[in-house]
Write an enzyme that holds these catalytic residues in place. Structure first.
Site, PDB file in Angstrom:
ATOM      1  N   CYS A  28      -2.549  33.340  10.634  1.00 59.21           N
ATOM      2  CA  CYS A  28      -2.332  33.906  11.966  1.00 59.21           C
ATOM      3  C   CYS A  28      -2.093  32.815  13.007  1.00 59.21           C
ATOM      4  O   CYS A  28      -2.942  32.555  13.872  1.00 59.21           O
ATOM      5  CB  CYS A  28      -3.521  34.779  12.344  1.00 59.21           C
ATOM      6  N   GLU A  78       0.821  -1.224   0.000  1.00 54.76           N
ATOM      7  CA  GLU A  78       0.000   0.000   0.000  1.00 54.76           C
ATOM      8  C   GLU A  78       0.853   1.272   0.000  1.00 54.76           C
ATOM      9  O   GLU A  78       0.692   2.134   0.860  1.00 54.76           O
ATOM     10  CB  GLU A  78      -0.901   0.015   1.246  1.00 54.76           C
TER      11      GLU A  78
END
Ligand SMILES: *Cc1c(COP(=O)(O)O)cnc(C)c1O
Length: 423
Positions: A352, A273
């Site tokens: 921010c 995978e």
């Protein structure tokens, strides 16, 4: 094979100038190389050719439909962790009978969708999930193919947030529970034990964890067969390393050399995978410098790619190489060293948060407002983890193939930001 190289004074992706793409499509911009994506898939396939593996590309690494389609055409199968990913795989035209489905929290609706699509197997993470899968299979009158996810208690020596095969992680089950649940499967006419699953974490730059896992798989399969199971799949998950810095990741063949003998000995089919190692170095993130400033004795390069675009540095302290698209100084071999003609800077975004940075104390040539920067190794766990935090529209994605290119995800607009809201 590196499709991103400096030719003369400029960065190229295959045969296309990156600054030309930024000019045409704006920034932040994700640029992918089709050749690199295909090359890395084929490298894994070829390395494991002796056991003819089913390579289930891990969709969560980068789930863009165009990339899934390319991998599907290469013969890749897919590893999904949600109904949404299964939907994408279908939209990409893939054969769902070779899909594997992992994740600790599969819902009944997702289980039903997977059974209706005849997936290869569920990677089952708990007893409660096994009960749920059996119930949905009974309701549909089918037999659900499963592999039990073993937590082999192997330390993959990767970041705490990306290690998954160690005792105390939420993933899988220990060997005692694994064996007890295998007995339950045998007694349940709606379940069939197809194999064993392990995924150790990511990125893993050494082969020892895989060697241990493959040996463990052999032991478990031998035991299961003695009990009467027809188990014939070993799924060793993903997690192969990626060259974020230089050449720290071994080639696929190195992993194959320690895994293949155990798979042959077990006389099993192998599923893998891989996600990061296929998509990671097929993509870059291109950004533009907005301002520079000096504060508190530090140089800050404020550019328009932020943690909402690429969260890995904020989330995992990840290292990504960063270099200007048109540098006055040649790119170094070692991006962590002191570099002549450069100065250390923090590369930050406009969000921010103090955690909003792509790099800290990084030696970079002098850059000015309007200059383009490239963040490398951004093809995996980049766009898929992006958000609209600070109401920032996501950037566009462009796919390069030789001298050609096309948009594979358009830039988001302000309208997109509020499209799902109702007032
Ligand atoms: C994330 C994940 C993978 C892929 O890991 P990579 O590091 O991208 O190769 C594979 N299997 C499972 C179960 C995963 O959760």
């Amino acid at each position: 094979m590196d499709p991103f190289e400096y030719r003369g004074e400029q960065l190229y992706c295959e045969d296309v100038s990156v600054s030309q793409l930024a000019e045409e499509f704006g920034t932040p911009l994700w640029v992918y190389s089709q050749a690199k994506l295909v090359h890395e898939f084929q490298a894994i396939r070829d390395a494991f050719a002796a056991v003819d593996p089913v390579i289930c590309y891990s969709v969560k690494a980068n789930s863009n439909l165009s990339l899934l389609k390319i991998l599907n055409e290469q013969g890749s199968s897919f590893d999904v962790v949600s109904g949404g990913e299964l939907y994408r795989v279908r939209e990409a035209g893939a054969d769902t009978t070779r899909v594997v489905f992992a994740g600790v929290g599969k819902t009944d609706a997702e289980i039903r969708l997977a059974l209706e699509n005849n997936i290869l197997m569920f990677n089952v993470e708990s007893e409660a999930e096994l009960v749920a899968i059996s119930a949905v299979a009974a309701e549909l009158g089918v037999v659900a193919p499963v592999a039990l996810r073993l937590n082999p208690d192997i330390d993959a020596k990767t970041h705490a947030k990306t290690t998954t095969g160690k005792k105390g992680n939420k993933f899988g089950m220990d060997i005692e529970r694994h064996n007890a649940l295998a007995d339950k499967v045998l007694a349940d006419s709606h379940l069939e034990l197809r194999g064993i699953h392990m995924h150790l974490g990511s990125p893993i730059n050494t082969t020892e964890p895989y060697e241990k896992a493959a040996q463990k798989a052999f032991d478990v399969v031998t035991e299961l067969r003695a009990k009467g199971h027809k188990t014939n799949w070993v799924n060793l998950g993903g997690g192969f390393g990626l060259n974020y810095r230089g050449n720290e990741a071994p080639p696929a063949k190195t992993y194959a050399d320690v895994i293949i003998p155990w798979i042959q000995k077990a006389e099993c089919r192998l599923a893998l995978e891989p996600g990061r190692s296929i998509a990671g170095n097929a993509g870059i993130l291109v950004s533009q410098v907005i301002y520079t400033k000096r504060e508190g004795g530090k140089l800050f390069i404020i550019q328009d790619a932020a943690m909402n675009d690429l969260v890995r540095p904020a989330m995992y302290d990840s290292f990504h190489r960063i270099w200007p698209v048109r540098p006055g100084v040649a790119a170094p071999a070692d991006f962590e060293a002191e570099i002549a003609g450069c100065e250390p800077a923090d590369v930050v975004g406009p969000v921010c948060e103090s955690g909003d940075y792509l790099a800290k104390n990084r030696w970079l040539p002098e850059v000015h407002r309007g200059d383009l920067l490239c963040t490398f190794s951004a093809g995996a766990y980049g766009t898929v983890m992006s958000s609209n935090y600070n109401s920032r529209p996501r950037g566009a994605e462009v796919l390069v193939n030789g001298g050609e290119y096309r948009i594979i995800r358009r830039r988001e607009t302000y309208d997109d930001l509020i499209a799902h809201e109702r007032v």
